[in-house]
Design an enzyme around this catalytic site. Structure first.
Site: not given
Ligand code: NAD
Length: 452
Positions: A154, A207-208, A211-212, A229, A263, A356
């Site tokens: 996704k 992602g964030s 949500v993680g 991540e 990130c 962040e």
């Molecule tokens: P986000 O957490 O909002 O979304 C990430 C993904 O999760 C998207 O595809 C989103 O649609 C999906 N998502 C949202 N709600 C969900 C749920 N309830 N269940 C499952 N999936 C869901 O993050 P973002 O705003 O897209 O990305 C930015 C964040 O990602 C920043 O915090 C950044 O640090 C982090 N990031 C980390 C790394 C790493 O490798 N550590 C790399 C890139 C980005």
């Protein structure tokens, strides 16, 4: 049918409307993946390797097209976007060597033979954020496919275009139907279904941190494997004995690459107090010199932020009375532009120094000695990356060992090479991606004893 308008962040104009997958469509895709899995795992290792190499070659053939799509969809500079498409190609090539090398072990036991097998998990769900749509997708799907799994992926709502194209390229390259599917969709619908569907045996989430944590809690219900991540607030530590010219000249790269939507961004610069003034004097021209402009221009070093909402979030950290030491420039808009910005002096507990921000905003904090630097670097819940600038080898090693982060670089800001492991300490993540061991994290170890 629910749809999503994909916007060009540099112009705020609509690029394309993408259909979002529903819950039913997600279930149907997971069923197709489940059905495709037995034949995929049975493909001879050399043939699976060949298919992944063909996929890599197809990505290489489409490199300029993929890069142009990412410029349009994510506002990435053309130089970065080419690197990102090339990274997908390279990661596929690297893990195409894995099917023939998924070794088990033979362990001495009395009365028989004991061997281990690395068995694929089944269906793997990969959830990708918007900041690096191509590389982060590839870091998940390439080793998962190499280990014999079927993948459903996704992309982020905001940035689905390159992932959709990658799925077409996989089919063109000969990957069987159902083995690699891309489902644009809402996080709480498609992403959440990867977490709750029992046929999905592992979730790779980037992602964030917020949500993680939800994903991890959801996976616990089924003891589902999970790699996370997450966010970061990494430190760039500059000691007085460092090559200050180089440290200052490269600090903008470390903090503002991809408009700070990285990130691994070194968004806290920690400078030894005895050279603080000198460092700031060197940093100012470097920051003012960052070329911010249309991402398709070859000379551009920094493009726009991803969305209007994100621009508002980043802006909230730099109110009118913020302690701006100096800043670069940005086009006036339309588009979601924000200039490279340096905040100082700031308290280490100021939200700008703790949160962040995920934009081109960096704080500079002074420190007294090595212990103070490590204490400041380790403050907070994140631990993803960081840099250490010093000419003292002993100090470089001591500080590298003391900083609680998964990816450190000394006298540089490099952090992600596909052949070395990548991931976070503390709340920056769980598990590691990339490097030689990534395929193992898409397998279960099975032990078999055969009596003589
Ligand atoms: P986000 O957490 O909002 O979304 C990430 C993904 O999760 C998207 O595809 C989103 O649609 C999906 N998502 C949202 N709600 C969900 C749920 N309830 N269940 C499952 N999936 C869901 O993050 P973002 O705003 O897209 O990305 C930015 C964040 O990602 C920043 O915090 C950044 O640090 C982090 N990031 C980390 C790394 C790493 O490798 N550590 C790399 C890139 C980005």
């Amino acid at each position: 049918m629910t749809t999503f308008d994909v916007i060009d962040p540099a112009t705020a104009e609509k690029v394309r409307t993408v259909a979002l997958a529903s819950l039913e469509e997600t279930d149907a895709a997971i069923d197709r993946a489940r059905a495709a899995f037995p034949a995929w795992r049975a493909v001879a290792p050399g043939d699976r390797a060949r298919l992944l190499r063909r996929f890599a070659d197809a990505v290489d053939g489409a490199l300029e097209e993929l890069a142009a799509l990412e410029v349009l969809n994510a506002g990435h500079t053309i130089g970065n976007a080419r690197w990102e498409a090339g990274n997908v190609r390279d990661v596929l090539h690297y893990y195409s060597a894995a099917p023939e090398r998924l070794f088990g072990r033979q362990i001495p036991v009395p009365g028989g033979l004991d061997v281990t097998f690395q068995e694929p998990l089944g269906v793997v769900g990969v959830i990708v954020p918007w900041n690096f749509p191509m590389p982060i997708a590839g870091w998940g799907f390439a080793p998962a496919l190499a280990a014999g799994n079927a993948v459903v992926l996704k992309p982020a709502e905001l940035t689905p275009l390159t992932a959709l194209r990658l799925a077409e390229l996989a089919l063109d390259a000969g990957l069987p139907e159902g083995v690699f599917q891309v489902l644009p969709g809402a996080g709480p619908v498609v992403g959440r279904r990867f977490v709750t569907h029992p046929a999905v045996r592992k979730v790779v989430f980037t992602g964030s941190t917020r949500v993680g944590k939800e994903v991890m809690a959801g996976c616990a219900e089924q003891v589902k494997r999970v790699t996370l991540e997450l966010g970061g607030k990494s430190a760039n530590i500059v000691f007085a004995d460092a090559d200050l010219e180089r440290a200052a000249a490269t600090a903008p790269d470390g903090a503002f690459d991809n408009a700070g939507q990285d990130c691994c961004a070194r968004s806290r610069i920690l400078v030894q107090a005895s050279v603080y003034d000198r460092f700031m004097a060197l940093l100012e021209p470097a920051v003012r010199g960052v070329v911010v402009g249309p991402p398709g221009d070859e000379a551009t070093a920094m493009g726009p932020l991803i969305s209007a909402a994100h621009l508002a979030k980043v802006s909230s950290y730099v109110p009118a009375d913020a302690p701006v030491a100096f800043r670069g420039s940005a086009p006036p808009g339309p588009g979601f532009w924000f200039p490279p910005t340096v905040l100082a002096p700031v308290s280490p507990t100021d939200p700008a120094a703790v949160d962040e921000i995920f934009g081109p905003v960096v704080v500079v904090l002074p420190f007294t000695d090595e212990d103070d630097a490590v204490r400041l670097a380790n403050a907070g819940e994140y631990g993803l990356s960081g840099s250490i600038w010093t000419r003292d080898v002993g100090r470089a090693l001591r500080v590298s060992r003391a900083v609680e982060a998964g990816n450190l670089s000394v006298n540089s800001h490099s952090s992600v090479r596909y052949w070395t492991p990548f991931g976070g300490f503390k709340q920056s993540g769980l598990g590691r991606e990339l490097g030689p061991d990534a395929p193992d994290s898409f397998t279960e170890t099975k032990n078999v004893f055969i009596a003589h």
